[in-house]
Design a protein around this motif. Structure first.
Motif, PDB file in Angstrom:
ATOM      1  N   ILE A 232      -1.696   1.801  10.530  1.00 32.47           N
ATOM      2  CA  ILE A 232      -1.982   0.572  10.524  1.00 32.47           C
ATOM      3  C   ILE A 232      -2.834  -0.018   9.322  1.00 32.47           C
ATOM      4  O   ILE A 232      -3.912   0.285   9.113  1.00 32.47           O
ATOM      5  CB  ILE A 232      -2.622   0.266  11.820  1.00 32.47           C
ATOM      6  CG1 ILE A 232      -2.087   0.952  12.969  1.00 32.47           C
ATOM      7  CG2 ILE A 232      -2.854  -1.215  12.087  1.00 32.47           C
ATOM      8  CD1 ILE A 232      -2.636   1.193  14.524  1.00 32.47           C
ATOM      9  N   THR A 233      -2.437  -1.141   8.720  1.00 28.17           N
ATOM     10  CA  THR A 233      -2.794  -1.678   7.674  1.00 28.17           C
ATOM     11  C   THR A 233      -3.649  -2.714   8.226  1.00 28.17           C
ATOM     12  O   THR A 233      -3.279  -3.796   8.686  1.00 28.17           O
ATOM     13  CB  THR A 233      -2.004  -2.257   6.570  1.00 28.17           C
ATOM     14  OG1 THR A 233      -1.042  -1.112   6.135  1.00 28.17           O
ATOM     15  CG2 THR A 233      -2.717  -2.545   5.376  1.00 28.17           C
ATOM     16  N   THR A 234      -5.051  -2.808   8.078  1.00 25.27           N
ATOM     17  CA  THR A 234      -6.025  -3.630   8.624  1.00 25.27           C
ATOM     18  C   THR A 234      -7.315  -3.490   7.805  1.00 25.27           C
ATOM     19  O   THR A 234      -7.624  -2.798   7.313  1.00 25.27           O
ATOM     20  CB  THR A 234      -6.221  -3.708  10.140  1.00 25.27           C
ATOM     21  OG1 THR A 234      -6.959  -4.589  10.277  1.00 25.27           O
ATOM     22  CG2 THR A 234      -6.786  -2.199  10.218  1.00 25.27           C
ATOM     23  N   VAL A 235      -8.028  -4.850   7.724  1.00 24.57           N
ATOM     24  CA  VAL A 235      -9.053  -4.884   7.136  1.00 24.57           C
ATOM     25  C   VAL A 235     -10.365  -4.831   8.463  1.00 24.57           C
ATOM     26  O   VAL A 235     -11.430  -4.509   8.034  1.00 24.57           O
ATOM     27  CB  VAL A 235      -9.538  -6.038   6.467  1.00 24.57           C
ATOM     28  CG1 VAL A 235      -8.589  -6.365   5.044  1.00 24.57           C
ATOM     29  CG2 VAL A 235      -9.315  -7.561   7.310  1.00 24.57           C
ATOM     30  N   ASP A 236     -10.070  -4.905   9.349  1.00 23.55           N
ATOM     31  CA  ASP A 236     -10.963  -4.705  10.769  1.00 23.55           C
ATOM     32  C   ASP A 236     -10.738  -3.493  10.950  1.00 23.55           C
ATOM     33  O   ASP A 236     -10.449  -3.117  12.132  1.00 23.55           O
ATOM     34  CB  ASP A 236     -10.346  -5.975  11.710  1.00 23.55           C
ATOM     35  CG  ASP A 236     -10.478  -7.329  11.287  1.00 23.55           C
ATOM     36  OD1 ASP A 236     -11.309  -7.654  10.339  1.00 23.55           O
ATOM     37  OD2 ASP A 236      -9.483  -8.108  11.846  1.00 23.55           O
ATOM     38  N   VAL A 237     -11.052  -2.459  10.245  1.00 25.53           N
ATOM     39  CA  VAL A 237     -11.202  -1.032  10.616  1.00 25.53           C
ATOM     40  C   VAL A 237     -11.990  -0.755  11.943  1.00 25.53           C
ATOM     41  O   VAL A 237     -11.550  -0.043  12.701  1.00 25.53           O
ATOM     42  CB  VAL A 237     -11.688  -0.148   9.399  1.00 25.53           C
ATOM     43  CG1 VAL A 237     -11.487   1.338   9.770  1.00 25.53           C
ATOM     44  CG2 VAL A 237     -10.584  -0.445   8.295  1.00 25.53           C
ATOM     45  N   ALA A 255     -10.258   6.486  10.453  1.00 30.07           N
ATOM     46  CA  ALA A 255     -10.221   5.382   9.522  1.00 30.07           C
ATOM     47  C   ALA A 255      -9.549   5.877   7.752  1.00 30.07           C
ATOM     48  O   ALA A 255      -9.592   7.329   7.717  1.00 30.07           O
ATOM     49  CB  ALA A 255     -11.452   5.050   9.054  1.00 30.07           C
ATOM     50  N   THR A 256      -8.735   5.134   7.292  1.00 32.48           N
ATOM     51  CA  THR A 256      -7.940   5.624   6.013  1.00 32.48           C
ATOM     52  C   THR A 256      -8.414   4.302   5.055  1.00 32.48           C
ATOM     53  O   THR A 256      -8.669   3.261   5.345  1.00 32.48           O
ATOM     54  CB  THR A 256      -6.543   5.685   6.232  1.00 32.48           C
ATOM     55  OG1 THR A 256      -6.011   4.491   6.591  1.00 32.48           O
ATOM     56  CG2 THR A 256      -6.443   6.705   7.435  1.00 32.48           C
ATOM     57  N   GLU A 261      -5.297   5.520  11.172  1.00 32.48           N
ATOM     58  CA  GLU A 261      -4.169   6.347  11.233  1.00 32.48           C
ATOM     59  C   GLU A 261      -4.334   6.997  12.683  1.00 32.48           C
ATOM     60  O   GLU A 261      -5.227   7.542  13.013  1.00 32.48           O
ATOM     61  CB  GLU A 261      -4.153   7.649  10.325  1.00 32.48           C
ATOM     62  CG  GLU A 261      -2.903   8.347  10.388  1.00 32.48           C
ATOM     63  CD  GLU A 261      -3.195   9.643   9.373  1.00 32.48           C
ATOM     64  OE1 GLU A 261      -2.253   9.556   8.335  1.00 32.48           O
ATOM     65  OE2 GLU A 261      -3.849  10.588   9.745  1.00 32.48           O
ATOM     66  N   VAL A 262      -3.189   6.667  13.196  1.00 33.43           N
ATOM     67  CA  VAL A 262      -3.229   7.197  14.718  1.00 33.43           C
ATOM     68  C   VAL A 262      -2.188   8.396  14.894  1.00 33.43           C
ATOM     69  O   VAL A 262      -1.015   8.355  14.255  1.00 33.43           O
ATOM     70  CB  VAL A 262      -2.653   6.041  15.511  1.00 33.43           C
ATOM     71  CG1 VAL A 262      -2.384   6.500  17.092  1.00 33.43           C
ATOM     72  CG2 VAL A 262      -3.543   4.972  15.655  1.00 33.43           C
ATOM     73  N   ILE A 263      -2.438   9.323  15.461  1.00 28.65           N
ATOM     74  CA  ILE A 263      -1.631  10.323  15.697  1.00 28.65           C
ATOM     75  C   ILE A 263      -1.201  10.371  17.365  1.00 28.65           C
ATOM     76  O   ILE A 263      -1.987  10.140  18.143  1.00 28.65           O
ATOM     77  CB  ILE A 263      -2.346  11.862  15.564  1.00 28.65           C
ATOM     78  CG1 ILE A 263      -2.735  11.867  13.959  1.00 28.65           C
ATOM     79  CG2 ILE A 263      -1.364  12.999  15.901  1.00 28.65           C
ATOM     80  CD1 ILE A 263      -3.613  13.260  13.706  1.00 28.65           C
ATOM     81  N   SER A 264       0.243  10.556  17.541  1.00 25.51           N
ATOM     82  CA  SER A 264       0.819  10.112  18.752  1.00 25.51           C
ATOM     83  C   SER A 264       2.144  11.027  18.727  1.00 25.51           C
ATOM     84  O   SER A 264       2.853  10.744  17.960  1.00 25.51           O
ATOM     85  CB  SER A 264       0.892   8.963  19.281  1.00 25.51           C
ATOM     86  OG  SER A 264       1.353   8.646  20.428  1.00 25.51           O
ATOM     87  N   ARG A 287       3.515   1.360  10.353  1.00 29.60           N
ATOM     88  CA  ARG A 287       4.630   2.293   9.979  1.00 29.60           C
ATOM     89  C   ARG A 287       4.464   3.575  10.865  1.00 29.60           C
ATOM     90  O   ARG A 287       3.236   4.086  10.843  1.00 29.60           O
ATOM     91  CB  ARG A 287       4.987   2.301   8.676  1.00 29.60           C
ATOM     92  CG  ARG A 287       3.823   3.171   8.056  1.00 29.60           C
ATOM     93  CD  ARG A 287       4.202   3.241   6.493  1.00 29.60           C
ATOM     94  NE  ARG A 287       3.363   4.303   5.704  1.00 29.60           N
ATOM     95  CZ  ARG A 287       2.415   4.157   5.203  1.00 29.60           C
ATOM     96  NH1 ARG A 287       1.943   2.717   5.156  1.00 29.60           N
ATOM     97  NH2 ARG A 287       1.476   4.782   4.489  1.00 29.60           N
ATOM     98  N   ARG A 288       5.639   4.265  11.109  1.00 30.23           N
ATOM     99  CA  ARG A 288       5.413   5.559  11.807  1.00 30.23           C
ATOM    100  C   ARG A 288       6.047   6.489  10.937  1.00 30.23           C
ATOM    101  O   ARG A 288       7.170   6.313  10.389  1.00 30.23           O
ATOM    102  CB  ARG A 288       6.204   5.495  13.177  1.00 30.23           C
ATOM    103  CG  ARG A 288       5.961   6.556  13.858  1.00 30.23           C
ATOM    104  CD  ARG A 288       6.643   6.434  15.476  1.00 30.23           C
ATOM    105  NE  ARG A 288       6.434   7.730  16.115  1.00 30.23           N
ATOM    106  CZ  ARG A 288       7.591   8.485  16.436  1.00 30.23           C
ATOM    107  NH1 ARG A 288       8.733   8.612  15.852  1.00 30.23           N
ATOM    108  NH2 ARG A 288       7.284   9.532  17.222  1.00 30.23           N
ATOM    109  N   ASP A 289       5.190   7.380  10.464  1.00 38.43           N
ATOM    110  CA  ASP A 289       5.667   8.430   9.671  1.00 38.43           C
ATOM    111  C   ASP A 289       5.699   9.816  10.212  1.00 38.43           C
ATOM    112  O   ASP A 289       5.133  10.188  11.084  1.00 38.43           O
ATOM    113  CB  ASP A 289       4.817   8.700   8.355  1.00 38.43           C
ATOM    114  CG  ASP A 289       4.724   7.323   7.513  1.00 38.43           C
ATOM    115  OD1 ASP A 289       5.487   6.709   7.281  1.00 38.43           O
ATOM    116  OD2 ASP A 289       3.434   7.151   7.479  1.00 38.43           O
ATOM    117  N   GLN A 290       6.922  10.577   9.933  1.00 39.18           N
ATOM    118  CA  GLN A 290       7.049  11.993  10.433  1.00 39.18           C
ATOM    119  C   GLN A 290       7.891  12.663   9.272  1.00 39.18           C
ATOM    120  O   GLN A 290       8.714  12.296   8.745  1.00 39.18           O
ATOM    121  CB  GLN A 290       8.115  11.800  11.784  1.00 39.18           C
ATOM    122  CG  GLN A 290       8.133  13.192  12.430  1.00 39.18           C
ATOM    123  CD  GLN A 290       8.705  13.126  13.800  1.00 39.18           C
ATOM    124  OE1 GLN A 290       9.269  11.939  14.008  1.00 39.18           O
ATOM    125  NE2 GLN A 290       8.733  14.408  14.377  1.00 39.18           N
TER     126      GLN A 290
END
Length: 309
Positions: A232-237, A255-256, A261-264, A287-290
């Motif tokens: 998730i791209t955000t400045v409100d980390v 935080a990245t 970054e969320v793991i699910s 975005r979701r990466d696998q």
């Protein structure tokens, strides 16, 4: 001797040793009747040697196996098995049809079987062309036609898509699926997990002669691929972390540089977006990466190398 009527192939601790080393190391597996079973491994993993043992082209050092329920490779059993091992071999100066007629003659099969096989692999229109003029894809299809001549119950295919372009791979994949729909059992090998996953019911991953993973492609991906990650791209980390830590189905969050970054294990991209926006968190991207199956395969073999060293 009929020992097993439920499996097309059963191997128990099957081993083949050469003076230079062990090619197949106590491999045990079962291929069910009507199943497409994939054997995947890097070049030199032992796939071809295993297949050669199944049809009597190599003698096991130890272990046992049965083919179509028989522990003895009689001529009767071998006539019910179609093979393409180490690539198709034909006379280059003869036509495709002439080559198949010769194979059929030596196998004691009717001439009509040649025409049926050529039609099955869609080579009738090029059957009278000389073999040396065939593309690699056509040569592979003629090899499959030879394997199909006796209308076998079991197909053993060694790297049938090797060297083919994307169109040729797709055509071969369709041909194999068609054979499975007609009730044939298929054991096929490849060095590409992503390719074999598209056609096989189950897969065994072979490395240095040993099976290091088995299961459906989805099971292997889940067990060895790791949980997908949602970036998730955000400045409100800080605010995003507060919202996401309590969100359902979130297995981990950190935080990245991009944001969070969320793991699910589940695809919760939409619900995460709704939760963040509802909480007033500005989201500029998600975005979701696998990892791909090929990345999973390479990591598995690399991990096996590390454990062996």
């Amino acid at each position: 001797m009929i020992t097993d009527t439920g499996h097309a192939i059963r191997a128990t601790a099957l081993t083949k040793r050469f003076p230079r080393g062990t090619a197949v190391d106590e491999v045990s597996l079962e291929v069910n009747r009507g199943e497409v079973y994939g054997f995947v491994g890097l070049n030199g993993a032992g796939k071809t040697t295993f297949m050669r043992m199944l049809v009597g082209l190599a003698r096991p050092t130890s272990g046992s196996f049965s083919v179509l329920g028989s522990s003895t490779l009689s001529n009767e059993i071998l006539r019910r098995v179609g093979t393409m091992i180490e690539g198709p071999t034909f006379y280059p100066g003869m036509t495709g049809r002439q080559n198949l007629v010769l194979v059929a003659k030596y196998a004691g099969l009717r001439r009509e079987s040649v025409e049926v096989a050529l039609e099955t692999v869609e080579l009738l229109d090029r059957a009278d062309d000389v073999f040396r003029t065939y593309s690699l894809g056509m040569k592979q299809r003629l090899g499959l036609a030879a394997a199909l001549l006796g209308e076998p119950e079991l197909l053993i295919l060694d790297e049938p898509t090797n060297g083919l372009d994307p169109a040729g791979i797709s055509a071969m994949r369709d041909l194999i699926r068609t054979q499975a729909r007609q009730g044939r059992s298929v054991l096929l090998s490849s060095h590409l997990l992503s390719e074999i996953a598209q056609v096989c019911d189950r897969v065994a991953v072979l490395h240095r002669g040993r099976i290091i993973a088995t299961g459906t492609p989805a099971e292997i991906e889940t067990a060895h691929g790791g949980a997908p990650r949602i970036t998730i791209t955000t400045v409100d980390v800080a605010a995003a972390l507060e919202v996401l830590r309590n969100h359902a189905h979130v297995d981990g969050v950190r935080a990245t540089d991009e944001g969070v970054e969320v793991i699910s294990a589940q695809d919760i991209t939409s619900s995460l977006t709704v939760a963040l926006v509802s909480a007033g968190v500005e989201v500029t991207g998600i975005r979701r990466d696998q990892r791909s199956l090929e990345e999973v395969f390479l990591e598995m073999t690399a991990a096996d190398e590390r454990s062996a060293s």
